[in-house]
Enzyme design. Structure first.
Site, PDB file in Angstrom:
ATOM      1  N   HIS A  51      -2.788  -3.326  10.741  1.00  0.00           N
ATOM      2  CA  HIS A  51      -1.895  -3.222   9.716  1.00  0.00           C
ATOM      3  C   HIS A  51      -2.958  -3.998   8.614  1.00  0.00           C
ATOM      4  O   HIS A  51      -2.910  -4.989   8.882  1.00  0.00           O
ATOM      5  CB  HIS A  51      -0.276  -3.964   9.813  1.00  0.00           C
ATOM      6  CG  HIS A  51       0.183  -3.210  10.849  1.00  0.00           C
ATOM      7  ND1 HIS A  51       0.761  -1.963  10.727  1.00  0.00           N
ATOM      8  CD2 HIS A  51       0.399  -3.339  12.380  1.00  0.00           C
ATOM      9  CE1 HIS A  51       1.624  -1.677  12.046  1.00  0.00           C
ATOM     10  NE2 HIS A  51       1.342  -2.607  12.717  1.00  0.00           N
TER      11      HIS A  51
ATOM     12  N   GLU B   5      -3.717  -2.283  17.544  1.00  0.00           N
ATOM     13  CA  GLU B   5      -2.678  -1.757  16.362  1.00  0.00           C
ATOM     14  C   GLU B   5      -3.113  -2.745  15.370  1.00  0.00           C
ATOM     15  O   GLU B   5      -3.429  -3.936  15.429  1.00  0.00           O
ATOM     16  CB  GLU B   5      -1.369  -2.296  16.941  1.00  0.00           C
ATOM     17  CG  GLU B   5      -0.332  -2.275  15.923  1.00  0.00           C
ATOM     18  CD  GLU B   5       1.001  -2.793  16.145  1.00  0.00           C
ATOM     19  OE1 GLU B   5       1.897  -3.121  15.545  1.00  0.00           O
ATOM     20  OE2 GLU B   5       1.106  -2.767  17.678  1.00  0.00           O
TER      21      GLU B   5
ATOM     22  N   PRO C  81       1.088   7.830   8.521  1.00  0.00           N
ATOM     23  CA  PRO C  81       1.952   8.355   7.157  1.00  0.00           C
ATOM     24  C   PRO C  81       1.494   7.464   6.227  1.00  0.00           C
ATOM     25  O   PRO C  81       1.465   6.208   6.193  1.00  0.00           O
ATOM     26  CB  PRO C  81       3.394   8.430   7.455  1.00  0.00           C
ATOM     27  CG  PRO C  81       3.562   7.352   8.841  1.00  0.00           C
ATOM     28  CD  PRO C  81       2.204   7.498   9.593  1.00  0.00           C
ATOM     29  N   ASN C  82       1.330   7.834   4.772  1.00  0.00           N
ATOM     30  CA  ASN C  82       1.019   7.409   3.628  1.00  0.00           C
ATOM     31  C   ASN C  82       0.061   6.501   3.528  1.00  0.00           C
ATOM     32  O   ASN C  82      -0.480   6.375   2.196  1.00  0.00           O
ATOM     33  CB  ASN C  82       2.332   6.551   3.375  1.00  0.00           C
ATOM     34  CG  ASN C  82       3.769   7.405   3.244  1.00  0.00           C
ATOM     35  OD1 ASN C  82       3.678   8.301   2.432  1.00  0.00           O
ATOM     36  ND2 ASN C  82       4.692   6.828   4.052  1.00  0.00           N
TER      37      ASN C  82
ATOM     38  N   ASN D 219      -3.568   2.634  13.189  1.00  0.00           N
ATOM     39  CA  ASN D 219      -2.699   2.127  12.188  1.00  0.00           C
ATOM     40  C   ASN D 219      -1.528   3.289  11.978  1.00  0.00           C
ATOM     41  O   ASN D 219      -1.658   4.250  11.266  1.00  0.00           O
ATOM     42  CB  ASN D 219      -3.298   1.888  10.801  1.00  0.00           C
ATOM     43  CG  ASN D 219      -2.288   1.382   9.725  1.00  0.00           C
ATOM     44  OD1 ASN D 219      -1.195   1.334   9.742  1.00  0.00           O
ATOM     45  ND2 ASN D 219      -2.788   0.639   8.494  1.00  0.00           N
TER      46      ASN D 219
ATOM     47  N   ALA E 268       4.516   3.268   9.230  1.00  0.00           N
ATOM     48  CA  ALA E 268       5.909   3.223   9.189  1.00  0.00           C
ATOM     49  C   ALA E 268       6.289   3.636  10.726  1.00  0.00           C
ATOM     50  O   ALA E 268       7.246   3.021  11.281  1.00  0.00           O
ATOM     51  CB  ALA E 268       6.743   3.793   8.396  1.00  0.00           C
TER      52      ALA E 268
ATOM     53  N   TYR F   5      -0.885  -3.312  -0.299  1.00  0.00           N
ATOM     54  CA  TYR F   5      -1.787  -2.742   0.475  1.00  0.00           C
ATOM     55  C   TYR F   5      -3.061  -2.498  -0.195  1.00  0.00           C
ATOM     56  O   TYR F   5      -4.053  -2.396   0.342  1.00  0.00           O
ATOM     57  CB  TYR F   5      -1.582  -1.281   0.798  1.00  0.00           C
ATOM     58  CG  TYR F   5      -0.348  -1.232   1.496  1.00  0.00           C
ATOM     59  CD1 TYR F   5      -0.043  -1.419   2.813  1.00  0.00           C
ATOM     60  CD2 TYR F   5       0.914  -0.423   0.647  1.00  0.00           C
ATOM     61  CE1 TYR F   5       1.069  -1.309   3.504  1.00  0.00           C
ATOM     62  CE2 TYR F   5       2.206  -0.562   1.397  1.00  0.00           C
ATOM     63  CZ  TYR F   5       2.311  -0.841   2.629  1.00  0.00           C
ATOM     64  OH  TYR F   5       3.473  -0.729   3.504  1.00  0.00           O
TER      65      TYR F   5
ATOM     66  N   ARG G  44       7.012  -9.544   5.924  1.00  0.00           N
ATOM     67  CA  ARG G  44       7.715  -8.725   5.126  1.00  0.00           C
ATOM     68  C   ARG G  44       9.157  -8.401   5.454  1.00  0.00           C
ATOM     69  O   ARG G  44       9.835  -9.063   6.309  1.00  0.00           O
ATOM     70  CB  ARG G  44       6.974  -7.274   5.002  1.00  0.00           C
ATOM     71  CG  ARG G  44       5.376  -7.538   4.551  1.00  0.00           C
ATOM     72  CD  ARG G  44       4.712  -6.510   4.669  1.00  0.00           C
ATOM     73  NE  ARG G  44       5.261  -5.187   3.779  1.00  0.00           N
ATOM     74  CZ  ARG G  44       5.171  -3.943   3.639  1.00  0.00           C
ATOM     75  NH1 ARG G  44       4.011  -3.370   4.281  1.00  0.00           N
ATOM     76  NH2 ARG G  44       5.731  -3.177   2.691  1.00  0.00           N
TER      77      ARG G  44
ATOM     78  N   ARG H 120      -0.985   3.498  -3.723  1.00  0.00           N
ATOM     79  CA  ARG H 120       0.111   3.164  -3.164  1.00  0.00           C
ATOM     80  C   ARG H 120       0.304   1.778  -3.078  1.00  0.00           C
ATOM     81  O   ARG H 120      -0.214   0.887  -2.414  1.00  0.00           O
ATOM     82  CB  ARG H 120       0.610   3.830  -1.976  1.00  0.00           C
ATOM     83  CG  ARG H 120       1.751   3.488  -1.074  1.00  0.00           C
ATOM     84  CD  ARG H 120       1.807   3.883   0.261  1.00  0.00           C
ATOM     85  NE  ARG H 120       3.163   3.529   0.857  1.00  0.00           N
ATOM     86  CZ  ARG H 120       3.006   3.003   2.240  1.00  0.00           C
ATOM     87  NH1 ARG H 120       1.948   3.050   2.703  1.00  0.00           N
ATOM     88  NH2 ARG H 120       4.089   2.772   2.535  1.00  0.00           N
TER      89      ARG H 120
END
Length: 149
Positions: free
Chosen positions: A100, A98, A10-11, A74, A77, A23, A107, A18
């Protein structure tokens, strides 16, 4: 040539606009093009999928079982919330890395925990768009038997 799925959650379709301070300015299309090109140099045929929907990500993981040699994921969230993604990864018997863009450990505290970490072969985070290239290299090494686990 091994087939690899680069799966984005998502996103991530909004990359480039964004929160660029977190990012970066690189778009998802640019990342996907880089993955396909870099994959070729490693003997990988890379396919890319993005969805904002958890079920669609699960369907893509299930479909990869019969089509792909591994997955770069990725989960966005969903990394921090989805037991369903954990279970999907565990059910397909494929190596998954995985990824990111940001360093999730530097964070907000809720981002420090990954629900999928226990069922992936490794995690790469904090290197921006280059995280995907590092993941493809690691997955290629794993598939070639060069990476210990």
């Amino acid at each position: 040539m091994s087939k690899i799925l680069v799966l984005n959650g998502p996103n991530l379709n909004l990359l480039g606009t964004r929160q660029p301070e977190v990012y970066g300015h690189t778009t998802l299309q640019t990342i996907e093009e880089a993955c396909v090109a870099h994959g070729r140099t490693r003997g990988l045929e890379v396919a890319c999928v993005q969805s904002n929907h958890e079920g669609a990500l699960i369907d893509a993981i299930h479909a990869a079982r019969d089509e792909q040699a591994g997955i770069v994921l990725n989960a966005g969230a969903y990394t921090h919330t989805s037991i369903a993604l954990h279970d999907a990864i565990a059910s397909v018997d494929l190596p998954v890395i995985e990824v990111h863009l940001s360093n999730i450990h530097a964070r907000e505290p809720f981002r420090h925990h990954s629900c999928i970490a226990a069922v992936v072969i490794g995690q790469i985070c904090g290197f921006g768009a280059h995280s995907y290239i590092l993941a493809l290299d690691a997955l290629a090494a794993h598939l070639d038997g060069e990476a210990g686990a």
